[in-house]
Design a protein around this motif. Structure first.
Motif, PDB file in Angstrom:
ATOM      1  N   GLU A  87      -7.559   2.105   4.319  1.00 17.67           N
ATOM      2  CA  GLU A  87      -8.017   1.008   3.342  1.00 17.67           C
ATOM      3  C   GLU A  87      -9.439   0.502   3.678  1.00 17.67           C
ATOM      4  OE1 GLU A  87      -6.251  -1.543   0.194  1.00 17.67           O
ATOM      5  OE2 GLU A  87      -6.324  -2.553   2.100  1.00 17.67           O
ATOM      6  N   GLN A 102       0.917  -1.423  -0.022  1.00 19.56           N
ATOM      7  CA  GLN A 102      -0.055  -0.125  -0.101  1.00 19.56           C
ATOM      8  C   GLN A 102       0.928   1.160  -0.194  1.00 19.56           C
ATOM      9  OE1 GLN A 102      -2.405  -1.409   3.497  1.00 19.56           O
ATOM     10  NE2 GLN A 102      -3.663  -0.377   2.349  1.00 19.56           N
ATOM     11  N   LYS A 142       2.621   1.988  -3.557  1.00 17.96           N
ATOM     12  CA  LYS A 142       1.828   2.483  -4.537  1.00 17.96           C
ATOM     13  C   LYS A 142       1.428   3.982  -4.286  1.00 17.96           C
ATOM     14  CE  LYS A 142      -1.036  -1.727  -4.435  1.00 17.96           C
ATOM     15  NZ  LYS A 142      -2.258  -2.513  -4.240  1.00 17.96           N
ATOM     16  N   LEU A 173      -2.399   3.356   6.828  1.00 19.13           N
ATOM     17  CA  LEU A 173      -2.675   3.005   5.726  1.00 19.13           C
ATOM     18  C   LEU A 173      -3.787   1.765   5.489  1.00 19.13           C
ATOM     19  CD1 LEU A 173       0.523   3.037   3.705  1.00 19.13           C
ATOM     20  CD2 LEU A 173      -1.206   4.782   3.531  1.00 19.13           C
ATOM     21  N   GLU A 174      -3.573   0.884   6.478  1.00 16.70           N
ATOM     22  CA  GLU A 174      -4.390  -0.399   6.588  1.00 16.70           C
ATOM     23  C   GLU A 174      -5.830   0.074   7.141  1.00 16.70           C
ATOM     24  OE1 GLU A 174      -4.198  -3.442   9.540  1.00 16.70           O
ATOM     25  OE2 GLU A 174      -3.585  -4.771   7.805  1.00 16.70           O
TER      26      GLU A 174
END
Length: 111
Positions: free
Chosen positions: A64, A18, A21, A60-61
């Motif tokens: 998401e 992640q 990207k 980030l997790e």
């Protein structure tokens, strides 16, 4: 903290897809945000590249999965179609807490 060092650390981590990207400005932004969050809760001298990198991945997790948005708005529990989730009180990665707040042996008291 040095962005270059943390970025290099994250690039080496296996589960950092992640992060990889992201465009460069977004990488700088998330590292800054993770660092500031940790500085609000811990002495800056205790922060390591590893702790910040783990916090970045945790953030980030959460974004998401959209859990972070709910937590930011103070939601303590959430249920959809029979599945419920309860949030603890902080936005710091459990891995970071384990690193920066190691459990110490307790000392017994004499009565």
């Amino acid at each position: 903290m040095d962005f270059t060092q943390i970025d290099a650390y994250l690039e080496k981590m296996h589960f950092a897809n992640q992060y990889r990207k992201l465009e460069q400005p977004n990488k700088e932004s998330i590292i800054f945000e993770a660092t500031e969050l940790l500085k609000d809760n811990f002495a800056e001298a205790k922060l390591t590249d590893r702790a910040i990198a783990l916090q970045v991945l945790f953030m980030l997790e959460g974004e998401e999965e959209e859990y972070s948005k709910l937590k930011r708005h103070g939601v303590k529990s959430y249920a959809v179609k029979g599945v419920s989730v309860a949030f603890d009180g902080n936005n710091i990665s459990p891995d970071v807490l384990a690193i920066l707040q190691p459990k110490r042996a307790s000392v017994g008291r004499l009565l």
